[in-house]
Design a protein around this motif. Sequence first.
Motif, PDB file in Angstrom:
ATOM      1  N   ILE A  98      -6.993   1.007  -0.164  1.00 57.06           N
ATOM      2  CA  ILE A  98      -7.098  -0.262   0.546  1.00 57.06           C
ATOM      3  C   ILE A  98      -8.028  -1.249  -0.156  1.00 57.06           C
ATOM      4  CG2 ILE A  98      -7.792  -1.358   2.722  1.00 57.06           C
ATOM      5  CD1 ILE A  98      -5.254   0.127   3.024  1.00 57.06           C
ATOM      6  N   LEU A 147      -6.514  -3.497  -2.716  1.00 56.85           N
ATOM      7  CA  LEU A 147      -5.540  -4.336  -2.015  1.00 56.85           C
ATOM      8  C   LEU A 147      -6.247  -5.557  -1.415  1.00 56.85           C
ATOM      9  CD1 LEU A 147      -2.459  -3.955  -1.465  1.00 56.85           C
ATOM     10  CD2 LEU A 147      -3.091  -3.142   0.806  1.00 56.85           C
ATOM     11  N   HIS A 156       0.842  -1.194   0.000  1.00 54.96           N
ATOM     12  CA  HIS A 156       0.000   0.000   0.000  1.00 54.96           C
ATOM     13  C   HIS A 156       0.877   1.244   0.000  1.00 54.96           C
ATOM     14  CE1 HIS A 156      -2.598   3.038   2.367  1.00 54.96           C
ATOM     15  NE2 HIS A 156      -2.963   3.064   1.103  1.00 54.96           N
TER      16      HIS A 156
END
Length: 329
Positions: A252, A255, A219
């Motif tokens: 996020i 991900l 990230h």
Amino acid sequence: MNDRSLSGTPAASSAVVANHGDDVSGAAALDRVGALNVFVRSAETRSFTEAGRQMGISASAVGKAISRLEKRLGVRLFHRSTRSVTLTPEGAQFLKRCLRIIEEIEAAETELALAHSTPRGRLRVSLPLVGMLLMPVLGAFMRTYPEIVLDLEFSDRLVDVIDEGFDVAMRTGEAGDSQLITRSLGSYIHIIVGSPAYLAGHGTPEKPEDLVGHACLQHRFPSTGKLRAWPLERNGETLNIELPTTAVVSNIEPLISMAEQGLGLACVPDFTVREQLKRGSLVRVLQDLPVPRAVFRALWPSGRHLSPRIRAFVDFMGAHLFPETNPGP
């Protein structure tokens, strides 16, 4: 001087009632808050007669109330003459305290009135990019408070809550702005997760050093361009392990999606994968790894009164966002 006495409070009302009796009974009817009210009114008008006229009692009742107050305090509050009254140094100091007390009473009355009003209107909220994963809770809030219109902005930049006109900001970490009120909504940790299919094909890491042989989904912070460091520690020491980079994303959500598809391991806040862990699409690895807790906060401009819609939002988020660490508002 501003008129800060509580002309509409029960204390003042008792003074009005006293006007129907003699001066002695009128003075006796004033309780402690009422006596402070008489003192403040007398200090503002510099006249017992005018103070009594405004409050609906006689000048004699005002004078006797002041005398009893002075006797109880053991100091003289006013210099008296036939034409006017002036504050003594002790009286001036006491006046400052009384004004604060009256302000607190007024604030308490307003707060109670606001608490019983229906929350409504537009609520502008700044959320981090991870806020999209909070939509189930935000949706529940909208259903609970249909008269509040949410105006949401998702961004990881450090917004100026006051200058940019936000009612509330939700952020991680410490709050350093003294102009903002802050409340912890709960705490969270970063955990390393992978899908059952990925772990079945690549094995489960047993220690941090094993991660070098795995596909690591990284990230990147949009604001700085830096990769988020994974919480790898042993005996209080940070482990400097250079992790592979299979993919880099600045949000996020993708991900988590990549990890669910079996493309590698990801390090994410635990509250963002609560449902995935519950249904088994993701599994936590290296569970014994010591990880520090971070705080998720709500911040709003400091002011004398908290509006019903801000209170409703903060209380709701505190109760529902992190039920494990913050079971009540």
